[in-house]
Design an enzyme around this catalytic site. Structure first.
Site, short mmCIF file in Angstrom:
data_model
loop_
_atom_site.label_atom_id
_atom_site.label_comp_id
_atom_site.label_asym_id
_atom_site.label_seq_id
_atom_site.Cartn_x
_atom_site.Cartn_y
_atom_site.Cartn_z
N LYS A 188 1.11 -1.58 -0.26
CA LYS A 188 0.72 -0.09 0.07
C LYS A 188 1.27 1.54 -0.06
O LYS A 188 1.65 1.55 0.58
CB LYS A 188 -0.97 -0.45 1.84
CG LYS A 188 -1.74 1.36 1.22
CD LYS A 188 -2.93 1.28 2.68
CE LYS A 188 -2.21 2.73 2.86
NZ LYS A 188 -2.24 4.16 2.15
N GLY A 240 7.43 4.84 8.16
CA GLY A 240 6.49 5.84 8.35
C GLY A 240 6.39 5.74 9.22
O GLY A 240 7.85 6.42 10.16
N SER A 241 5.64 6.73 10.31
CA SER A 241 5.47 7.76 11.64
C SER A 241 5.42 6.76 12.30
O SER A 241 5.57 5.66 12.47
CB SER A 241 4.67 9.07 11.71
OG SER A 241 3.24 8.02 11.30
N THR A 242 6.58 7.28 13.76
CA THR A 242 6.46 6.02 14.59
C THR A 242 5.00 5.95 15.70
O THR A 242 4.35 5.50 15.86
CB THR A 242 7.62 7.34 15.44
OG1 THR A 242 9.15 7.75 15.10
CG2 THR A 242 7.37 6.12 17.09
N GLY A 245 3.47 3.18 13.50
CA GLY A 245 4.65 2.74 13.71
C GLY A 245 4.02 1.86 15.32
O GLY A 245 4.70 0.10 15.53
N GLU A 262 10.04 0.79 9.98
CA GLU A 262 11.10 2.09 9.83
C GLU A 262 10.54 3.55 10.65
O GLU A 262 9.77 3.62 9.09
CB GLU A 262 12.18 2.13 8.35
CG GLU A 262 12.18 0.96 7.83
CD GLU A 262 13.71 1.25 8.20
OE1 GLU A 262 14.84 1.42 9.09
OE2 GLU A 262 14.37 -0.44 8.05
N CYS A 296 13.22 11.09 6.53
CA CYS A 296 13.43 10.35 7.84
C CYS A 296 14.97 10.51 8.15
O CYS A 296 14.30 10.86 9.70
CB CYS A 296 13.25 8.94 7.87
SG CYS A 296 14.11 8.22 6.50
N GLU A 393 10.30 15.39 15.78
CA GLU A 393 11.02 15.26 14.11
C GLU A 393 9.59 16.92 13.63
O GLU A 393 8.70 16.43 13.78
CB GLU A 393 10.52 13.68 13.88
CG GLU A 393 10.97 13.67 12.19
CD GLU A 393 9.88 12.51 11.24
OE1 GLU A 393 9.37 11.77 11.49
OE2 GLU A 393 10.76 11.49 10.67
P1 NAP Z 1 2.10 7.99 8.53
O1 NAP Z 1 1.16 8.53 8.06
O2 NAP Z 1 2.78 6.56 9.43
O3 NAP Z 1 2.39 6.94 7.11
C1 NAP Z 1 2.79 5.59 6.31
C2 NAP Z 1 1.62 4.88 5.56
O4 NAP Z 1 1.04 4.47 6.89
C3 NAP Z 1 0.52 5.20 4.95
O5 NAP Z 1 0.95 4.83 3.68
C4 NAP Z 1 -0.41 5.74 5.87
O6 NAP Z 1 -1.43 6.00 4.97
C5 NAP Z 1 -0.09 4.43 6.09
N1 NAP Z 1 -1.28 3.98 7.58
C6 NAP Z 1 -1.39 5.82 7.98
N2 NAP Z 1 -2.38 5.02 8.65
C7 NAP Z 1 -2.14 3.28 9.37
C8 NAP Z 1 -2.31 2.43 10.63
N3 NAP Z 1 -3.33 2.90 11.20
N4 NAP Z 1 -2.15 1.44 10.20
C9 NAP Z 1 -1.58 0.88 8.74
N5 NAP Z 1 -1.13 1.96 8.25
C10 NAP Z 1 -1.86 2.89 7.79
O7 NAP Z 1 4.07 8.40 7.94
P2 NAP Z 1 4.01 9.37 7.05
O8 NAP Z 1 3.33 10.90 7.13
O9 NAP Z 1 3.19 9.43 5.12
O10 NAP Z 1 5.24 9.67 6.62
C11 NAP Z 1 6.30 10.42 7.14
C12 NAP Z 1 7.29 9.40 8.46
O11 NAP Z 1 8.18 8.50 8.19
C13 NAP Z 1 8.08 10.31 9.09
O12 NAP Z 1 8.15 9.78 10.44
C14 NAP Z 1 9.54 9.63 8.46
O13 NAP Z 1 10.69 9.97 9.23
C15 NAP Z 1 9.02 8.56 8.39
N6 NAP Z 1 9.98 7.97 6.79
C16 NAP Z 1 10.80 6.88 7.95
C17 NAP Z 1 11.87 6.07 7.23
C18 NAP Z 1 12.80 5.27 7.29
O14 NAP Z 1 13.07 4.42 6.46
N7 NAP Z 1 12.85 5.37 9.02
C19 NAP Z 1 11.54 6.64 5.44
C20 NAP Z 1 10.58 7.35 5.46
C21 NAP Z 1 9.65 8.33 6.21
P3 NAP Z 1 -1.96 7.30 4.33
O15 NAP Z 1 -0.63 7.46 3.85
O16 NAP Z 1 -2.84 7.26 3.27
O17 NAP Z 1 -2.82 7.90 5.92
#
Ligand code: NAP
Ligand code: MG
Length: 481
Positions: A188, A240-242, A245, A262, A296, A393
């Site tokens: 996804k 994605g976000s902590t 996670g 991650e 990230c 962050e």
């Molecule tokens: P996010 O809100 O956590 O979303 C990540 C993904 O998870 C999206 O596809 C999101 O869908 C989905 N999602 C949302 N709620 C969910 C749930 N309850 N269960 C399962 N999946 C769910 O993060 P983001 O705002 O897109 O990305 C930014 C974050 O990613 C930052 O904190 C960044 O540091 C982190 N990041 C980490 C790395 C790494 O390698 N450590 C790399 C890149 C980014 P939707 O988009 O449809 O909401």
């Protein structure tokens, strides 16, 4: 047109969109077919540069996710686990070559949908995504050499959920190692940046990969949650976000599901007085302003040794004035659009907090485009260790700067964070680099460079930046029993 700023001005050089093919509407890619979402619901993906609609994207619900996971499970049992490892490798090589053939189109679509500068999508995201497929294709029939004297087995269906900051690259990080190790996939993408994953589905389809081996389901958070909780999913790979996670960890507690997470970061970029200052300034710029700070592992906390702080900050401000901010498709653009209105308001909220806290504040003097989601590169100087700006962050082009005197002091300050994804060290002394790399609690430590990635190198975090590694041999192990 690229934004004018005080010191530098270039004629616009905008990449053409004439060669790209996009549908008005995208269904779900399940079991080798394009399938209407059972809810019949679609949502719109926008271009963050001009807020225009690009396409309608299917919103998958629990039923659609169930179809995708069942297709992946069937494909795993009946096809993918039965063919030889070298055959698996051939498919992955084919996908890599087709991606290369479509590289220009993928780069333009990535910049249109996400807001990142074309120079980055063209020179970094897309080539690296292809390289991940090439790299893991090579491992498919050599797993016994990767893990000598161990009998390794695939896990089954991998559920993969990715964010919006490196859309195609994150899809490659996830899909390539999963296929090489003999797993099947339900992926996804993030809701604001689904287009390159959907183009990848077209490429995968053209490669002749057996139906069901890779399924791409689009949607919001609820679609991701349905993948996580599906009983037939054996492994979750999440970036994605902590906060999300943590939700995922809770959801899979007590099950046999494997997971790699991650998550976020607040990485330290450390400049010593013996560093090559001009290169370090470029490293700071690259560390925090690359991809609008939507990274990230962005070097969002800068630590400068006190006796060179004045010089470094002066040079940094000067360099910031020359950054070109504007149309992501302009080849001159250094800083493109913030991915969404929502993310821009989060960044602006932090900037307001910083100003209110009273740290010294600096923004490059540029005229931002009237439309679209833009944020000028921003510095906060002499920020307190306890400030929200150094602890949380921001995921935008906002840098907080602190000074230090001794090595021990900077190690203590850099490690004083709930995160531990990456760090950068700038110094002339190899001994200092080795001392710091062993003491910094960060998954990656770059020395005299920043934001360098390679498929053969593992990537992942300490503490709240997650667990497990992607990339390299570590990335294979995460998909094997
Ligand atoms: P996010 O809100 O956590 O979303 C990540 C993904 O998870 C999206 O596809 C999101 O869908 C989905 N999602 C949302 N709620 C969910 C749930 N309850 N269960 C399962 N999946 C769910 O993060 P983001 O705002 O897109 O990305 C930014 C974050 O990613 C930052 O904190 C960044 O540091 C982190 N990041 C980490 C790395 C790494 O390698 N450590 C790399 C890149 C980014 P939707 O988009 O449809 O909401
Ligand atoms: Mg978009």
């Amino acid at each position: 047109m690229t934004t004018k700023n005080n010191n530098w001005d270039y004629a616009a050089s905008v990449e053409s969109t004439a060669h790209i093919k996009l549908n008005k509407k995208y269904a779900l890619y399940i079991d080798g077919k394009w399938v209407e979402p059972s809810s019949k619901k679609y949502f719109t993906t926008h271009n963050p540069h001009n807020e225009e609609r690009i396409a309608e994207i299917a919103d998958a619900n629990d039923h659609d996710v169930d179809l995708a996971v069942k297709a992946a499970d069937r494909a795993y049992k009946e096809v993918w686990s039965k063919i030889s490892a070298s055959e698996r490798g051939k498919y992955i090589f084919r996908i890599a070559r087709l991606m290369q053939e479509h590289a220009r189109e993928l780069a333009v679509i990535e910049s249109l949908d996400s807001g990142k500068p074309i120079r980055e999508s063209r020179d970094i995201d897309i080539p690296l995504a292809c390289n991940h497929f090439f790299y893991y294709a090579g491992w498919a029939d050599k797993l016994e050499y990767a893990f000598p004297n161990q009998k390794k087995e695939a896990l089954g269906v991998a559920g993969q959920i990715i964010p919006w900051n490196f859309p195609l690259l994150m899809a490659a990080w996830k899909i390539a190692p999963a296929l090489a190790t003999g797993n099947t996939v339900v992926l996804k993408p993030a809701e604001t940046t689904s287009l390159t994953a959907l183009k990848l589905a077209e490429i995968i389809h053209a490669s002749g990969l057996p139906p069901g081996v890779v399924n791409i389901v689009t949607g919001y958070g609820h679609t991701g949650a349905a993948i996580v909780s599906h009983p037939k999913v054996a492994k979750i790979a999440f970036t994605g976000s902590t906060a999300v996670g943590k939700l995922i960890q809770r959801s899979i507690a007590g099950t046999t599901k494997k997971a790699t997470l991650e998550l976020g970061g607040k990485s330290a970029n450390i400049i010593f007085d013996d560093a090559p200052i001009d290169q370090a300034v470029e490293g700071i710029i690259n560390g925090i302003f690359f991809n609008q700070g939507h990274v990230c592992c962005a070097g969002s906390r800068l630590f400068v040794q006190e006796n060179v702080a004045e010089k470094v900050i002066r040079k940094l401000k000067h360099r910031m004035q020359s950054l070109q901010i504007g149309n992501p498709l302009d080849k001159n653009t250094d800083i493109g659009a913030i991915n969404s209105a929502e993310q821009l308001s989060i960044i602006n909220k932090y900037i307001k907090i910083g100003i209110k806290e009273g740290s010294e504040f600096f923004q490059s003097k540029c005229v931002l485009p009237k439309k679209g989601y833009y944020c000028a590169p921003t510095l906060f100087i002499n920020v307190a260790q306890s400030s929200v700006l150094t602890q949380e962050e921001i995921f935008g082009p906002v840098l907080s700067i602190q000074t230090f005197r001794t090595v021990d002091e900077v190690i203590q300050k850099a490690n004083n964070s709930p995160y531990g994804l990456a760090a950068g060290v700038w110094t002339d002394k190899g001994s200092k680099i080795f001392n710091l790399t062993s003491k910094l609690k960060a998954g990656v430590v770059w020395a005299n460079t920043y934001n360098k990635f390679d498929p053969s190198s593992p990537f992942g975090g300490y503490k709240e930046s997650g667990y497990g590694r992607e990339g390299g041999l570590h990335g294979l192990a995460a998909y094997l029993k």
